[in-house]
Motif scaffolding. Structure first.
Motif, short mmCIF file in Angstrom:
data_model
loop_
_atom_site.label_atom_id
_atom_site.label_comp_id
_atom_site.label_asym_id
_atom_site.label_seq_id
_atom_site.Cartn_x
_atom_site.Cartn_y
_atom_site.Cartn_z
N ILE A 499 -19.52 -12.76 -9.78
CA ILE A 499 -18.11 -12.59 -10.14
C ILE A 499 -17.51 -11.59 -9.16
O ILE A 499 -17.97 -10.45 -9.05
N SER A 500 -16.49 -12.02 -8.45
CA SER A 500 -15.91 -11.24 -7.37
C SER A 500 -14.44 -10.95 -7.69
O SER A 500 -13.65 -11.87 -7.85
N ILE A 501 -14.09 -9.66 -7.77
CA ILE A 501 -12.73 -9.27 -8.13
C ILE A 501 -12.04 -8.62 -6.93
O ILE A 501 -12.44 -7.56 -6.46
N CYS A 502 -11.03 -9.28 -6.41
CA CYS A 502 -10.24 -8.81 -5.27
C CYS A 502 -11.05 -8.55 -4.00
O CYS A 502 -10.96 -7.46 -3.40
N PRO A 503 -11.85 -9.52 -3.56
CA PRO A 503 -12.56 -9.32 -2.28
C PRO A 503 -11.58 -9.43 -1.12
O PRO A 503 -10.73 -10.32 -1.10
N PRO A 504 -11.64 -8.55 -0.11
CA PRO A 504 -10.84 -8.75 1.09
C PRO A 504 -11.28 -10.06 1.76
O PRO A 504 -12.47 -10.30 1.93
N VAL A 505 -10.33 -10.90 2.10
CA VAL A 505 -10.66 -12.16 2.76
C VAL A 505 -11.07 -11.90 4.20
O VAL A 505 -12.04 -12.48 4.71
N ASP A 506 -10.35 -11.02 4.86
CA ASP A 506 -10.63 -10.63 6.24
C ASP A 506 -10.79 -9.11 6.24
O ASP A 506 -9.81 -8.37 6.11
N LEU A 507 -12.01 -8.63 6.39
CA LEU A 507 -12.28 -7.20 6.26
C LEU A 507 -11.58 -6.38 7.33
O LEU A 507 -11.09 -5.27 7.05
N ILE A 508 -11.52 -6.88 8.55
CA ILE A 508 -10.84 -6.15 9.62
C ILE A 508 -9.36 -6.00 9.31
O ILE A 508 -8.76 -4.94 9.49
N TYR A 509 -8.75 -7.07 8.81
CA TYR A 509 -7.35 -7.01 8.41
C TYR A 509 -7.16 -5.97 7.31
O TYR A 509 -6.22 -5.17 7.34
N ALA A 510 -8.05 -5.97 6.31
CA ALA A 510 -7.96 -5.01 5.20
C ALA A 510 -8.09 -3.58 5.72
O ALA A 510 -7.38 -2.68 5.27
N MET A 511 -9.00 -3.37 6.67
CA MET A 511 -9.17 -2.03 7.25
C MET A 511 -7.90 -1.58 7.96
O MET A 511 -7.50 -0.41 7.87
N LYS A 512 -7.24 -2.50 8.64
CA LYS A 512 -5.99 -2.15 9.32
C LYS A 512 -4.92 -1.75 8.31
O LYS A 512 -4.13 -0.84 8.56
N GLN A 513 -4.89 -2.46 7.18
CA GLN A 513 -3.92 -2.12 6.14
C GLN A 513 -4.19 -0.73 5.58
O GLN A 513 -3.28 0.05 5.33
N ILE A 514 -5.46 -0.43 5.36
CA ILE A 514 -5.84 0.89 4.85
C ILE A 514 -5.44 1.98 5.84
O ILE A 514 -4.86 3.01 5.47
N ASP A 515 -5.75 1.75 7.11
CA ASP A 515 -5.40 2.74 8.14
C ASP A 515 -3.89 2.91 8.25
O ASP A 515 -3.40 4.03 8.45
N LYS A 516 -3.17 1.81 8.10
CA LYS A 516 -1.72 1.89 8.18
C LYS A 516 -1.16 2.80 7.09
O LYS A 516 -0.30 3.65 7.35
N ASN A 517 -1.66 2.66 5.88
CA ASN A 517 -1.22 3.53 4.79
C ASN A 517 -1.65 4.97 5.01
O ASN A 517 -0.91 5.91 4.74
N SER A 518 -2.88 5.14 5.52
CA SER A 518 -3.42 6.49 5.71
C SER A 518 -2.64 7.27 6.75
O SER A 518 -2.52 8.50 6.66
N GLU A 519 -2.12 6.56 7.74
CA GLU A 519 -1.49 7.24 8.88
C GLU A 519 0.03 7.32 8.78
O GLU A 519 0.69 7.73 9.73
N GLU A 520 0.58 6.95 7.61
CA GLU A 520 2.03 7.02 7.46
C GLU A 520 2.52 8.39 7.01
O GLU A 520 3.69 8.57 6.71
N TRP A 521 1.62 9.38 6.97
CA TRP A 521 2.04 10.72 6.58
C TRP A 521 3.09 11.28 7.54
O TRP A 521 4.01 11.98 7.14
N ASN A 522 2.97 10.91 8.84
CA ASN A 522 3.93 11.45 9.81
C ASN A 522 5.23 10.67 9.86
O ASN A 522 6.12 10.99 10.62
N LYS A 523 5.35 9.62 9.01
CA LYS A 523 6.61 8.88 8.91
C LYS A 523 7.35 9.24 7.64
O LYS A 523 8.41 8.71 7.35
N SER A 524 6.77 10.14 6.85
CA SER A 524 7.33 10.47 5.55
C SER A 524 8.33 11.62 5.68
O SER A 524 8.69 12.04 6.77
N SER A 525 8.72 12.16 4.53
CA SER A 525 9.67 13.26 4.52
C SER A 525 9.10 14.47 5.24
O SER A 525 7.89 14.64 5.35
N GLU A 526 9.98 15.33 5.72
CA GLU A 526 9.55 16.46 6.54
C GLU A 526 8.68 17.45 5.76
O GLU A 526 7.69 17.94 6.27
N ASP A 527 9.07 17.74 4.55
CA ASP A 527 8.35 18.76 3.79
C ASP A 527 7.17 18.13 3.04
O ASP A 527 7.18 17.99 1.83
N LEU A 528 6.15 17.75 3.80
CA LEU A 528 5.01 17.06 3.20
C LEU A 528 4.21 17.98 2.28
O LEU A 528 3.63 17.53 1.30
#
Length: 697
Positions: A499-528
């Motif tokens: 039984i598989s719940i929410c498996p990434p279909v393309d792991l490299i694509y999923a990793m890119k999505q994770i990195d994209k979210n992780s690295e958006e700190w410098n695109k956020s509000s100034e007073d982080l």
């Protein structure tokens, strides 16, 4: 209540133990602890003292707490703790007065007299029930901070652990203002000792969690100390979570992009009706397009032509926000009876389901650590067996694993809980050159470890398990399918189902999505610095709300920006623990390992540890770690079932469409919930129960 308090702190540790605040840093993940606490000038000494405190707690303090918790039921402990808090009223009063927070001073005074008179000396809280007045958490360190006194360099103090000059002075003033400090007679001194033991016992679950769940407990403890201190000194712990929900919802409602767009296709119009006629439309599919955009899905090759991807399970009244925020609803997953007990979590008499789960270990690689696992057996030792593979980076103490174990146990299965293979404890049990991340290779390693665990239990209980069900979530779900493909080619585990719940279909694509979210700190509000602390305070308040109110939650008080900060940094913390282990980071000495960690994301990990160990290029690796590489098994296999959401932010529409083409009705789509954000919904739980039921139709 103990488990809930640990969940709060555990989540805070996960969410905000990341390195991202120093704006001047060139690192991909700047050092958050440095921003809140300053330079760790005495790190060598601090680490040694921290380890000493952990040992002291393990062999001296914790046994005392276990004894106390086994004598006193949790209800009694809570009443004593409430009375202790009531006695400390002078501390909160003077602190709020010094800060000129007269509203808090008034509320604390009302609380003290109400609870002292009507609440039997503070053992009960009628002030909260009658007047809706919550207790503040004021102390003298906060008063000193309000007077612009700087924190000073932090250090680890014997027994007290992390503190600073301001923190130490604040503790001394707290002691001087505490009426309990002046208890002098022998009998009352014993009472005072009991109050102290009772109060400090509430920290044990946190200490155990930090010590056992993280590769480098010192770094985690240091960061949470800095964040917690900032939240308290800025009074962010007083936020109204209901108002925060309303503010976020109001802000989201103003954005046109948040409204669902229904894809429509023009219906053929008879020639004679072309002129001056309204062309009718026909709905062919309903997708929340802005959700995909916010999730970052690649829509460049997205086409609506002949598109048909329907949900099999509808979640009414879900009220979707964005996929990232929706995925956070996974924290609402709960089942009755998991932690219910009249005894404290530390008590030897606590026989709740979670406490009945045993821990054992097996040898995997000679000269390496034994691998720990957890299990619970049915009375019929030859019953079917469920094996749980959790999400990426999760250990054997994963709360979701315990909840899934309860679901399977109630259905008649014995259960084994393993940790993720992409986790530091698993790596420590494997050969020193093992690097997780290649699902086909990971499946071989997992099968070897699982086989040893099964053999160990069958030998211990003189039994032979019936059929076996493997259930995985997220990355564990992906690898469980690779294990299914491996078993289809070379069956060694007997009769199995996956039984598989929410498996990434393309792991490299999923990793890119994770990195994209992780690295958006410098695109956020100034007073982080303030923003992160506010988000942490929201998490704390949300998890401290009553269980009954949580059941009614269908909107979280987090913006898309905050959701990305949280999920992104949770994922990076898991990677941090893994790299710390692979690079043999030291727990007791100052190290430059975090310079490496702060500059590595999942893509960097793949290039350094996965591609370098093979002769493949990135394109080859992308295919190898995707479900496309086992498409034959997905098409012809009959022993698996996949649950997925149509707006999972770690996939895109084309990937889900391809998965459906491979698997047909063996994949069940939910219309909302994003990545694991539907686990708490009864519609999913009932479907899963039906899937694993042992009752014959």
């Amino acid at each position: 209540m103990q488990k809930k308090s640990v969940v709060v702190i555990a989540l805070l540790l996960c969410l905000f133990s990341q390195n991202f605040i120093v704006l001047a840093s060139e690192n991909k993940y700047p050092d958050y602890a440095l921003e809140y606490l300053g330079e760790d000038r005495w790190e060598g000494y601090n680490r040694k003292m921290f380890n000493f405190n952990l040992g002291l707690n393990k062999y001296v303090i914790r046994p005392i707490h276990i004894l106390w918790s086994s004598i006193m039921p949790e209800y009694g402990m809570d009443r004593i703790q409430a009375a202790t808090n009531n006695i400390e009223y002078p501390i909160r009063l003077l602190s709020s007065l010094i800060q000129r927070d007269f509203e808090t001073s008034k509320n604390e005074t009302i609380r003290f007299f109400t609870n002292t008179i009507l609440g039997l000396g503070g053992m009960y809280d009628p002030a909260k029930t009658l007047f809706k007045i919550e207790q503040s958490s004021e102390n003298m360190e906060q008063a000193l901070a309000g007077c612009k006194m700087k924190n000073g360099k932090f250090f680890v103090f014997p027994v007290l652990s992390f503190t600073s000059f301001r923190g130490l002075l604040g503790r001394l003033l707290d002691t001087a203002l505490n009426p309990g400090s002046y208890i002098a007679t022998p009998v009352l001194a014993i009472v005072k000792a009991g109050l102290t033991v009772n109060k400090t016992s509430y920290m044990q679950p946190l200490i155990k969690m930090v010590e056992s769940n993280y590769a480098d407990p010192y770094e985690i403890a240091k960061k949470i100390y800095g964040l917690e201190g900032y939240i308290k000194c800025k009074n962010l712990d007083r936020i109204d979570i209901t108002k925060q929900m309303e503010l976020v919802k109001s802000d989201e409602d103003k954005k046109v992009a948040q409204k669902p767009v229904i894809l429509k296709q023009k219906a053929p119009t008879p020639p004679e009706e072309k002129d001056n006629k309204i062309v009718k439309t026909e709905v062919t599919s309903q997708i929340y397009m802005p959700s995909f955009l916010k999730g970052g899905a690649n829509l460049d090759d997205y086409s609506t032509e002949n598109f048909k991807l329907d949900a099999d399970i509808i979640l009414p009244n879900f009220n979707p926000q964005t996929p990232v925020v929706d995925s956070m609803r996974t924290a609402l997953f709960d089942l009755p009876g998991v932690d219910e007990s009249v005894w404290n979590e530390l008590s030897v008499w606590n026989r709740s389901f979670s406490k009945r789960i045993r821990t054992s270990s097996v040898g995997v690689t000679e000269g390496r650590n034994n691998y720990k696992f957890r299990y619970i057996m049915q009375k019929d030792k030859s019953s079917p067996l469920a094996i749980i593979y959790p999400s990426i980076g999760e250990g054997i103490m994963s709360s979701h694993s315990v909840l899934l174990a309860k679901l399977f146990f109630d259905a008649g299965y014995s259960v084994v809980i393993q940790g993720s293979h992409f986790q530091w404890e698993f790596v420590k049990s494997m050969p020193s050159d093992y690097r997780p991340g290649l699902p086909a290779r990971d499946a071989i390693a997992l099968r070897s470890v699982t086989t040893k665990i099964i053999d160990n239990l069958q030998k211990k209980y003189s039994c032979e398990f019936g059929n076996k069900v493997f259930i995985g979530t997220s990355f564990g779900a992906l690898t469980s399918l690779f294990l299914g493909e491996l078993e289809a080619r070379d069956n060694t585990l007997g009769d199995t189902k996956f039984i598989s719940i929410c498996p990434p279909v393309d792991l490299i694509y999923a990793m890119k999505q994770i990195d994209k979210n992780s690295e958006e700190w410098n695109k956020s509000s100034e007073d982080l610095k303030q923003r992160v602390a506010l988000t942490a305070a929201k998490v704390m308040k949300l998890y401290q709300s009553k269980d009954e109110s949580k059941k009614e939650i269908n909107y979280l008080p987090f913006s898309d920006e905050e959701g990305k900060l949280i999920t992104g940094f949770v994922m990076h913390q898991k990677l941090s623990d893994l790299i710390f282990t692979i690079e043999n980071g030291s727990k007791s000495a100052k190290s430059d390992i975090y310079h490496v960690i702060d500059n590595m994301n999942y893509r960097d990990y793949a290039e350094k540890y996965l591609l370098s160990s093979t002769d493949k290029n990135s394109d080859d690796l992308s295919y190898e770690v995707s479900l496309y590489s086992i498409s034959d098994y997905l098409e012809h296999g009959t022993n698996y079932k996949i649950y997925h959401s149509l707006n999972d932010y770690l996939t895109n529409t084309n990937q889900l469409k391809k998965l459906k083409e491979y698997s047909g009705n063996k994949t069940v789509f939910l219309d909302n919930g994003s990545h694991l954000g539907f686990l708490y919904r009864q519609e999913f739980i009932e479907n899963l129960k039906a899937t694993v039921s042992l009752k014959k139709e």
